[in-house]
Design an enzyme around this catalytic site. Structure first.
Site: not given
Ligand code: DQA
Length: 149
Positions: A19, A24, A78, A101, A11-12, A75, A108, A99
């Protein structure tokens, strides 16, 4: 052609580039996919991409990867911090998952420190921004190389 990788974004992450660029970066998801495609050619691997804002679609993609891909770069956004269902899906297909990020989740907010994905992933790459994706491809290739029979 060697291995096949699935790069799965949650998501996102479709909004990357606009964003919270201070967190990011300004690289878009399309840029990341272009970089991974070019790297895949160099590595002689196949790479496919999927981004979804929906937990169930991510789970379906993990199930569908079985027998099609050799590993997943995930990735989960959240959902990393909430989704026992995605963790179970990874466990159910027994495919290696890296995994990923963009941000260093350990620096964070406290709620980002828990990762359900880490419990089932072969490893985690975080904090390197968009550069983490090609790093994850190397990590997955290295892992698969060492597990080849
Ligand atoms: C994320 C880190 C997550 O905590 C966050 O909710 C994201 C992006 C990252 O790529 O740093 O959506 O996965």
């Amino acid at each position: 052609m060697g291995h096949s990788f699935l790069v799965l974004n949650g998501p996102n992450l479709n909004l990357l580039g606009t964003r919270q660029p201070e967190v990011y970066g300004s690289t878009t998801l399309a840029d990341i996919e272009d970089t991974c495609t070019a790297k895949a050619t160099q590595m002689n691997v196949a790479v496919s991409f999927l981004q979804s804002n929906h937990e169930g679609i991510l789970i379906d993609a993990i199930h569908a990867a079985r027998g099609v891909h050799d590993g997943i770069i995930l990735n989960a956004g959240a959902y990393t911090h909430t989704s026992i269902a995605i963790m179970d899906a990874i466990k159910s297909v027994s495919l290696p998952v890296v995994e990923l990020h963009l941000s260093n989740i350990h620096q964070r907010e406290e709620f980002r420190h828990l990762s359900y994905i880490s419990k089932v992933a072969i490893g985690q790459i975080c904090g390197f921004g968009a550069a983490g994706y090609p790093l994850a491809m190397d990590a997955l290739a290295g892992y698969l190389g060492t597990t080849e029979t």
